[in-house]
Design an enzyme around this catalytic site. Structure first.
Site, PDB file in Angstrom:
ATOM      1  N   LYS A 230      39.009 -18.783 -71.558  1.00 21.20           N
ATOM      2  CA  LYS A 230      37.681 -18.513 -72.101  1.00 21.20           C
ATOM      3  C   LYS A 230      37.697 -18.656 -73.616  1.00 21.20           C
ATOM      4  O   LYS A 230      38.759 -18.649 -74.250  1.00 21.20           O
ATOM      5  CB  LYS A 230      37.233 -17.081 -71.760  1.00 21.20           C
ATOM      6  CG  LYS A 230      37.096 -16.787 -70.278  1.00 21.20           C
ATOM      7  CD  LYS A 230      35.975 -17.565 -69.630  1.00 21.20           C
ATOM      8  CE  LYS A 230      35.867 -17.248 -68.139  1.00 21.20           C
ATOM      9  NZ  LYS A 230      34.850 -18.085 -67.475  1.00 21.20           N
TER      10      LYS A 230
ATOM     11  N   SER B 214      34.236 -23.246 -64.840  1.00 22.27           N
ATOM     12  CA  SER B 214      33.465 -22.449 -65.790  1.00 22.27           C
ATOM     13  C   SER B 214      33.581 -22.966 -67.222  1.00 22.27           C
ATOM     14  O   SER B 214      32.804 -22.569 -68.079  1.00 22.27           O
ATOM     15  CB  SER B 214      33.907 -20.979 -65.745  1.00 22.27           C
ATOM     16  OG  SER B 214      35.162 -20.805 -66.360  1.00 22.27           O
TER      17      SER B 214
END
Length: 204
Positions: free
Chosen positions: A158, A121
């Site tokens: 993230k 991701s």
């Protein structure tokens, strides 16, 4: 004492050497579009924002600050169980190995650990198998790369963005949508630590 003009000059030179525009750099680091251009007019610069930029270019904070660097001294850090960069589970505290890294990659008095990246991701910057150098801290500046815990059981790498009443966890891979937590759901997210550097096999 900081020299913001020198810091800005070094950042601009790194951007030029890497063929990256200042606008793109600011956007990808979660900074205001004029942050770096206005840096020369400041009397001091947030160290955490300098860390974000240093991590982006894989250079030391000391280099950007113009401080002496000791590139020879190494320190052994524990490697914890894998941490997901997608939809995996939080890495527990079981140590699966150790690795030596340059001491000047560390900053502050907080403990540092290494976590192995899993998932796609955060590509292209974070690739599966990389080691994330993480400094334990419970809060980070908006725009920082961090390991965040969701419901205390999912650890994800993230970019963390904050709003008035929300927190958003952003991926770099456009195939993954941002995850925004609003209102009371903000408490579902807890910061595990700041990602200071991504270590490739060729870095150490």
């Amino acid at each position: 004492m900081q020299n913001p003009q020198m810091i800005a000059s070094r950042i601009k030179q790194l951007a030029k050497d890497n063929n990256i525009s200042i606008g793109r750099l600011c956007k990808e680091c979660g900074l205001g579009v004029n942050y770096i251009n206005q840096m020369s007019n400041k009397t001091s610069v947030s160290r955490e924002k300098i860390e974000i930029i240093a991590n982006y270019f894989s250079v030391s904070v000391e280099y950007l600050l113009g401080e002496p660097q000791n590139n020879n001294q190494m320190i052994e850090l524990p490697i914890l169980g894998e941490v997901s960069a997608g939809y995996g589970k939080y890495a527990d505290n079981e140590i699966i190995g150790t690795q030596y890294v340059p001491l000047n990659w560390l900053s502050g008095n907080e403990p540092h650990v290494l976590l192995r990246v899993k998932g796609d991701s955060m590509i292209p910057k974070f690739e599966e198998g990389d080691l994330a150098l993480v400094r334990y801290q419970q809060s980070v500046d908006s725009g920082s790369y961090a390991v965040a815990l969701i419901d205390d059981d999912n650890g994800v790498i993230k970019r963390v963005m904050y709003g008035a009443n929300w927190i958003e966890l952003q991926s770099l891979n456009p195939m993954y949508s941002p995850r925004r937590f609003e209102g009371k759901d903000v408490t579902r997210v807890r910061i595990f630590g700041l990602v200071r550097k991504i270590i490739k096999d060729t870095d150490v």
